[in-house]
Design an enzyme around this catalytic site. Structure first.
Site, PDB file in Angstrom:
ATOM      1  N   ARG A   1       4.720   7.496  -4.446  1.00  9.55           N
ATOM      2  CA  ARG A   1       4.728   6.243  -2.864  1.00  9.55           C
ATOM      3  C   ARG A   1       3.542   5.712  -3.357  1.00  9.55           C
ATOM      4  O   ARG A   1       2.363   6.359  -4.254  1.00  9.55           O
ATOM      5  CB  ARG A   1       3.928   7.581  -1.356  1.00  9.55           C
ATOM      6  CG  ARG A   1       5.786   7.596  -1.291  1.00  9.55           C
ATOM      7  CD  ARG A   1       5.737   7.639   0.376  1.00  9.55           C
ATOM      8  NE  ARG A   1       7.320   8.224   0.163  1.00  9.55           N
ATOM      9  CZ  ARG A   1       7.987   8.704   1.285  1.00  9.55           C
ATOM     10  NH1 ARG A   1       6.985   9.724   2.144  1.00  9.55           N
ATOM     11  NH2 ARG A   1       8.963   9.140   1.896  1.00  9.55           N
TER      12      ARG A   1
ATOM     13  N   ALA B   1      22.659  13.034   7.660  1.00 10.19           N
ATOM     14  CA  ALA B   1      21.447  12.669   6.013  1.00 10.19           C
ATOM     15  C   ALA B   1      20.327  13.602   7.122  1.00 10.19           C
ATOM     16  O   ALA B   1      19.225  14.345   8.109  1.00 10.19           O
ATOM     17  CB  ALA B   1      21.290  11.447   5.653  1.00 10.19           C
TER      18      ALA B   1
ATOM     19  N   TRP C   1       0.897  -1.453  -0.316  1.00 10.24           N
ATOM     20  CA  TRP C   1       0.188  -0.548   0.116  1.00 10.24           C
ATOM     21  C   TRP C   1       0.696   0.947  -0.188  1.00 10.24           C
ATOM     22  O   TRP C   1       0.296   2.296  -0.401  1.00 10.24           O
ATOM     23  CB  TRP C   1      -1.129  -0.075   1.362  1.00 10.24           C
ATOM     24  CG  TRP C   1      -1.592  -0.903   1.039  1.00 10.24           C
ATOM     25  CD1 TRP C   1      -1.484  -2.252   1.681  1.00 10.24           C
ATOM     26  CD2 TRP C   1      -2.973  -1.518  -0.107  1.00 10.24           C
ATOM     27  NE1 TRP C   1      -2.304  -3.221   1.612  1.00 10.24           N
ATOM     28  CE2 TRP C   1      -3.701  -2.844   0.371  1.00 10.24           C
ATOM     29  CE3 TRP C   1      -3.286  -0.511  -0.793  1.00 10.24           C
ATOM     30  CZ2 TRP C   1      -4.063  -2.661  -0.470  1.00 10.24           C
ATOM     31  CZ3 TRP C   1      -4.635  -1.346  -1.480  1.00 10.24           C
ATOM     32  CH2 TRP C   1      -4.924  -2.209  -0.808  1.00 10.24           C
TER      33      TRP C   1
ATOM     34  N   HIS D   1      11.922   7.674  -1.223  1.00 14.69           N
ATOM     35  CA  HIS D   1      12.449   8.562  -0.820  1.00 14.69           C
ATOM     36  C   HIS D   1      13.373   8.258  -1.748  1.00 14.69           C
ATOM     37  O   HIS D   1      14.373   7.576  -2.363  1.00 14.69           O
ATOM     38  CB  HIS D   1      12.498   8.287   0.746  1.00 14.69           C
ATOM     39  CG  HIS D   1      13.316   6.963   1.248  1.00 14.69           C
ATOM     40  ND1 HIS D   1      13.642   6.708   2.492  1.00 14.69           N
ATOM     41  CD2 HIS D   1      13.253   5.720   0.496  1.00 14.69           C
ATOM     42  CE1 HIS D   1      14.314   5.634   2.415  1.00 14.69           C
ATOM     43  NE2 HIS D   1      13.868   5.086   1.489  1.00 14.69           N
TER      44      HIS D   1
ATOM     45  N   VAL E   1      19.226   6.352  10.567  1.00 16.26           N
ATOM     46  CA  VAL E   1      19.554   7.220  11.364  1.00 16.26           C
ATOM     47  C   VAL E   1      19.638   7.214  12.508  1.00 16.26           C
ATOM     48  O   VAL E   1      18.918   6.741  13.590  1.00 16.26           O
ATOM     49  CB  VAL E   1      19.821   8.680  10.886  1.00 16.26           C
ATOM     50  CG1 VAL E   1      19.622   8.944   9.723  1.00 16.26           C
ATOM     51  CG2 VAL E   1      17.725   9.050  11.331  1.00 16.26           C
TER      52      VAL E   1
ATOM     53  N   GLN F   1      12.314  15.053  -3.731  1.00 14.05           N
ATOM     54  CA  GLN F   1      12.783  15.470  -2.148  1.00 14.05           C
ATOM     55  C   GLN F   1      13.729  15.560  -2.692  1.00 14.05           C
ATOM     56  O   GLN F   1      14.741  15.835  -4.108  1.00 14.05           O
ATOM     57  CB  GLN F   1      12.606  14.103  -1.477  1.00 14.05           C
ATOM     58  CG  GLN F   1      11.819  13.506  -0.566  1.00 14.05           C
ATOM     59  CD  GLN F   1      11.608  12.415   0.304  1.00 14.05           C
ATOM     60  OE1 GLN F   1      12.800  11.167   0.002  1.00 14.05           O
ATOM     61  NE2 GLN F   1      11.474  12.041   1.237  1.00 14.05           N
TER      62      GLN F   1
HETATM   63  N1  PHE Z   1      13.890   9.317   3.358  1.00 16.84           N
HETATM   64  C1  PHE Z   1      12.997  10.147   4.605  1.00 16.84           C
HETATM   65  C2  PHE Z   1      11.568   9.790   4.290  1.00 16.84           C
HETATM   66  O1  PHE Z   1      11.025  10.261   3.618  1.00 16.84           O
HETATM   67  C3  PHE Z   1      13.714  10.812   5.083  1.00 16.84           C
HETATM   68  C4  PHE Z   1      15.119  11.020   5.730  1.00 16.84           C
HETATM   69  C5  PHE Z   1      16.277  11.410   4.659  1.00 16.84           C
HETATM   70  C6  PHE Z   1      14.784  11.104   7.046  1.00 16.84           C
HETATM   71  C7  PHE Z   1      17.620  11.301   5.993  1.00 16.84           C
HETATM   72  C8  PHE Z   1      16.420  10.833   7.815  1.00 16.84           C
HETATM   73  C9  PHE Z   1      17.291  11.351   7.038  1.00 16.84           C
HETATM   74  O2  PHE Z   1      10.880  10.554   4.594  1.00 16.84           O
END
Ligand code: PHE
Length: 342
Positions: free
Chosen positions: A210, A310, A164, A184, A267, A224
């Site tokens: 998504r 990040a 989903w 992402h 992270v 993004q």
């Molecule tokens: N990739 C995460 C998202 O799409 C965002 C993110 C990027 C969080 C890098 C922490 C570090 O929600």
């Protein structure tokens, strides 16, 4: 009954509407009496296209002939009228042959497009980070599960892998779902770490997908900007300073940024950054955190020596806040009334 060929076509497949459009376009472009006369010969003269067409009608079966004849006759009358009007206009506006082209007429306005609000916002974000010494790189939109999830420590039972949430390209192979549209830009963290040595300071703008129901703040396609910094001695203070500088650059020096704990498997610690908007509300803008030491170790970096941070910025969110737009769906509606406001 055999139909006679008319040019490359049989009578039956001549598109009279197309002939009409072409003829009228050409007539409009005829800007003096000679050009108009040549046009007339081309369409209405003895050997003209429409005249020939009418002549060709004889080969049609009787039931089709009548209708085709009426349509073709209407076309001839219409073109004749258009010609008369054009000639009258040309005569009126060119008293002397030498003045056939009126160079004093104002030019017709030229419709000009411009960049999409998301592109404009993306460029601003890129400029902000370039000025802080970041390089800009891009990655693939079609990804492997391995990069989008696995190596980012997103385990198989993580809800983000649910069908989903993810648009799978290769839905099932060997009982697995290996290929997808990236959800992402974070997979580029792994791709970049794999191929480069520190110091690393890059941003990765790009489209993500998504499988979600859309509403005022969610779209199935989103943009993004990922950020990745790795070097010796990088701390959470660098993360905070960098993202605060970014917020102030885009939204002004008085806008407050709030850092709160958040969880992302790749992270540690993780944070979300929200900004306080004019009406006092906090609005989430991005996710961030210190690159997980296991990710560094898994790609051959010594986590005792190297650390990094990040972040992932939502570009549509950023644009909504910058321009005061309350519904994300406007961006991809292709409604000119909306787009022309930028
Ligand atoms: N990739 C995460 C998202 O799409 C965002 C993110 C990027 C969080 C890098 C922490 C570090 O929600």
């Amino acid at each position: 009954m055999e139909e006679r060929l008319y040019g490359d076509h049989t009578m039956a497949d001549i598109d009279l509407a197309a002939v009409e459009r072409r003829a009228l376009d050409e007539l409009a472009a005829a800007c003096d009496a000679a050009a108009a006369a040549a046009w007339r010969a081309r369409y209405l003269g003895k050997k003209g296209e429409v005249t020939q067409l009418l002549r060709g009608l004889g080969v049609l079966p009787a039931d089709r002939r009548k209708q085709a004849g009426q349509t073709a006759n209407r076309l001839r009358a219409l073109l004749q009228e258009a010609f008369d009007r054009r000639r009258a206009l040309l005569e009126a506006s060119s008293p002397a042959p030498s003045a056939a082209i009126d160079v004093t007429l104002p030019a017709r306005p030229h419709r000009q497009g411009h960049l999409h609000p998301i592109t404009l916002t993306l460029r601003e974000i890129e400029r902000a980070f370039r000025d802080m010494g970041f390089a800009v790189v891009e990655g693939p939109q079609v990804e492997w599960d391995e990069y989008n999830f696995e190596r980012l420590r997103i385990p198989a039972d993580h809800p983000a892998r649910d069908m989903w949430d993810t648009l799978w390209i290769d839905y099932e192979r060997d009982g697995r779902y290996p290929m997808l549209l990236r959800t992402h830009t974070s997979p580029m963290q792994i791709r970049y770490i794999e191929r480069h040595r520190p110091p690393i300071r890059v941003i990765v703008p790009g489209t993500c997908y998504r499988y979600e129901a859309t509403d005022a703040t969610h779209e199935w396609m989103l943009t993004q900007v990922e950020g990745l910094v790795i070097d010796e001695g990088i701390s959470f203070a660098h993360l905070k300073g960098t993202l605060e500088a970014f917020v102030h650059r885009l939204f002004g020096p008085d806008v407050e940024a709030r850092f709160r704990c958040d969880y992302f498997p790749f992270v540690e610690p993780g944070a979300e950054v929200a900004i306080r908007w004019r009406d006092g509300r906090w609005i989430e803008l991005l996710g961030a955190g210190m690159v997980h030491p296991e990710i560094l170790a898994a790609t051959g970096y010594d986590p005792a020596r190297y650390t990094g941070f990040a972040f992932g910025i939502g570009v549509e969110r950023t644009a909504m806040l910058r321009y005061g737009i309350d519904d994300i769906r406007y961006f991809y509606d292709n409604a000119l009334g909306f787009l022309e406001q930028f």
